[in-house]
Design an enzyme around this catalytic site. Structure first.
Site, short mmCIF file in Angstrom:
data_model
loop_
_atom_site.label_atom_id
_atom_site.label_comp_id
_atom_site.label_asym_id
_atom_site.label_seq_id
_atom_site.Cartn_x
_atom_site.Cartn_y
_atom_site.Cartn_z
N ASP A 1 0.86 -1.19 0.00
CA ASP A 1 0.00 0.00 0.00
C ASP A 1 0.89 1.24 0.00
O ASP A 1 1.75 1.39 0.87
CB ASP A 1 -0.90 -0.03 1.25
CG ASP A 1 -1.86 1.15 1.30
OD1 ASP A 1 -3.07 0.92 1.20
OD2 ASP A 1 -1.39 2.29 1.46
N GLU B 1 -2.99 0.08 -3.97
CA GLU B 1 -2.93 -1.10 -3.12
C GLU B 1 -3.04 -2.38 -3.93
O GLU B 1 -3.81 -2.44 -4.88
CB GLU B 1 -4.14 -0.99 -2.18
CG GLU B 1 -4.02 -1.68 -0.88
CD GLU B 1 -5.19 -1.27 0.02
OE1 GLU B 1 -5.52 -0.07 0.12
OE2 GLU B 1 -5.77 -2.18 0.62
N1 DCP Z 1 -8.69 8.61 -0.84
C1 DCP Z 1 -9.71 9.54 -0.99
N2 DCP Z 1 -10.70 9.65 -0.03
C2 DCP Z 1 -10.68 8.86 1.08
C3 DCP Z 1 -9.65 7.90 1.23
C4 DCP Z 1 -8.67 7.81 0.25
O1 DCP Z 1 -9.74 10.26 -2.00
N3 DCP Z 1 -11.63 9.00 2.02
C5 DCP Z 1 -7.63 8.53 -1.89
C6 DCP Z 1 -6.46 9.42 -1.51
C7 DCP Z 1 -5.42 8.48 -1.02
C8 DCP Z 1 -5.70 7.21 -1.79
O2 DCP Z 1 -7.11 7.21 -2.01
O3 DCP Z 1 -4.09 8.98 -1.24
C9 DCP Z 1 -5.26 5.95 -1.07
O4 DCP Z 1 -5.97 5.82 0.15
P1 DCP Z 1 -5.33 5.23 1.46
O5 DCP Z 1 -6.44 4.89 2.37
O6 DCP Z 1 -4.36 4.16 1.12
O7 DCP Z 1 -4.59 6.48 2.14
P2 DCP Z 1 -3.21 7.15 1.81
O8 DCP Z 1 -2.43 6.39 0.79
O9 DCP Z 1 -3.44 8.59 1.45
O10 DCP Z 1 -2.48 7.14 3.22
P3 DCP Z 1 -1.77 5.91 3.98
O11 DCP Z 1 -0.32 6.33 4.11
O12 DCP Z 1 -2.44 5.86 5.30
O13 DCP Z 1 -1.95 4.67 3.18
CA CA Z 2 -2.06 4.17 0.96
CA CA Z 3 -4.86 2.10 0.13
#
Ligand code: DCP
Ligand code: CA
Ligand code: CA
Length: 361
Positions: free
Chosen positions: A5, A106
């Site tokens: 991820d 992911e």
């Molecule tokens: N995303 C979004 N709205 C949300 C959750 C996620 O638009 N409520 C988008 C933005 C993120 C991407 O999907 O960058 C991937 O989601 P992740 O849950 O994997 O979160 P991140 O990659 O941003 O952070 P982490 O470091 O916790 O994985």
């Molecule tokens: Ca992520």
């Molecule tokens: Ca993710």
């Protein structure tokens, strides 16, 4: 099995193309366009998260939390993220026996054969992959390695950024037991609240909770899922995506014909039949095909892939008619039998669906 991820994905990619952002709080916003301020946080880098900024939070709230911090707010640039995602997934795939992308940032990887079943070798493989991705693309990601997908997912989440968490078979119980239950896939706020009423807070509590009692409360599918998940039991395989299944119906016309309106009456009926089957399976379709068996025993077919998967019967009927029309334009023969086919994606698993509908988690 492992889960990879990407760290703070959209924000990390903004840092990648503009290194001046590094070290500052960066928030990616989905602007609704109603006012300059309205919208929600898509994601934020870890500098911004220190101030309590989270995905899904209203943008005005994130702005308030980051007041005076020299924070950067940027709109989502989905095309760019998807482009980099495709490159990353291409690299991950080369390290897998079987590869299953489950979101833009992911993927599950089965590497059992590549690492000869050894967790030590899996660790080495992950480190090689991290270095490779760092040089080829320039981003970091976190990885969970475990005997199955369920535990790999939990493991991936416990250490970010650039994390690597390995859980061997004999470590599963000790690893899972102290964690809060919302670390389990599909257990969100509402399910956690309901469980807390039952005195279940940690995965260990849930593992010890009477399975029959869980079934009484949550129904068979979910009750058994919760019990198994808490005990680290998951038999599901890593599946290559896009393995579409199809649903189709074929019928013989009352008379041979090349009259569009007449044949379309039949494609409507077939489409309705196909659609009923689709609803029973609770899946969407993305591809529609029409096949015609012509009077001279040749066969012709036309198909179309939609931009987005849908469950709409109107779209199905309309597209089938259009495909039929195009098909008739390409032949001067009468149609004898006609068929309608859709490709469905079986990725949506029953448990996942139920979890979503049960508590809206
Ligand atoms: N995303 C979004 N709205 C949300 C959750 C996620 O638009 N409520 C988008 C933005 C993120 C991407 O999907 O960058 C991937 O989601 P992740 O849950 O994997 O979160 P991140 O990659 O941003 O952070 P982490 O470091 O916790 O994985
Ligand atoms: Ca992520
Ligand atoms: Ca993710």
């Amino acid at each position: 099995m492992m889960l990879v991820d990407l760290d703070y994905f959209f924000a990390q990619l903004e840092e990648l193309r503009n290194s001046a952002l590094k070290g500052k709080p960066v928030v990616i916003g989905m602007y609704s366009g109603r006012t300059a301020e309205s919208g929600a946080v898509s994601t934020a880098n870890y500098e911004a998260r220190k101030y309590g900024v989270k995905s899904g939070m209203p943008l005005f709230l994130a702005k308030r939390k980051l007041e005076g911090c020299d924070a950067i707010f940027l709109p989502v640039d989905y095309d760019y993220y998807e482009q980099v995602s495709d490159r990353l997934m291409g690299i991950f795939r080369t390290y897998s026996d079987v590869f299953e992308q489950v979101g833009i940032d992911e993927a599950y990887m089965d590497v059992t054969v590549k690492v000869h079943g050894s967790f030590e070798e899996a660790k080495v493989l992950v480190l090689r992959m991290k270095a490779d991705v760092k040089t080829q693309v320039g981003v970091t990601f976190s990885v969970g390695v475990a005997p199955n997908k369920l535990v790999a997912k939990v493991a991936c989440d416990v250490q970010k950024t650039d994390g690597l968490t390995v859980v061997q078979p004999d470590e599963m119980q000790g690893f899972l037991s102290p964690l809060p239950i919302d670390r389990l896939l599909g257990v969100g706020k509402k399910t956690s609240a309901r469980m807390a009423e039952l005195g279940v807070k940690t995965i260990g509590d849930l593992a010890r909770f009477d399975v029959q009692h869980l079934v009484d409360i949550f129904g068979k599918t979910l009750g058994v899922y919760f019990h198994d998940a808490a005990n680290g039991v998951d038999e599901s395989a890593v599946k290559e995506a896009g393995e579409a299944e199809s649903i189709s119906r074929i019928a013989t016309l009352k008379r041979n014909s090349r009259d569009l309106a007449f044949i379309a009456e039949m494609t409507d009926v077939l489409a309705a039949d196909v659609h009923a089957d689709l609803l029973k399976r609770n899946v969407g379709f993305k591809q529609i095909g029409v096949i015609a068996f012509l009077a001279d025993i040749t066969v012709k077919s036309r198909s179309l892939t939609l931009e987005q998967s849908t469950k709409s019967i109107e779209i199905l009927k309309k597209t089938a008619r259009e495909l039929l029309q195009r098909l008739l334009e390409d032949t001067d023969k009468d149609v004898r039998r006609i068929g309608v086919k859709i490709s469905v994606f079986s990725r949506e698993e029953k448990t996942q669906k139920l979890l979503e509908s049960f508590f809206g988690d």
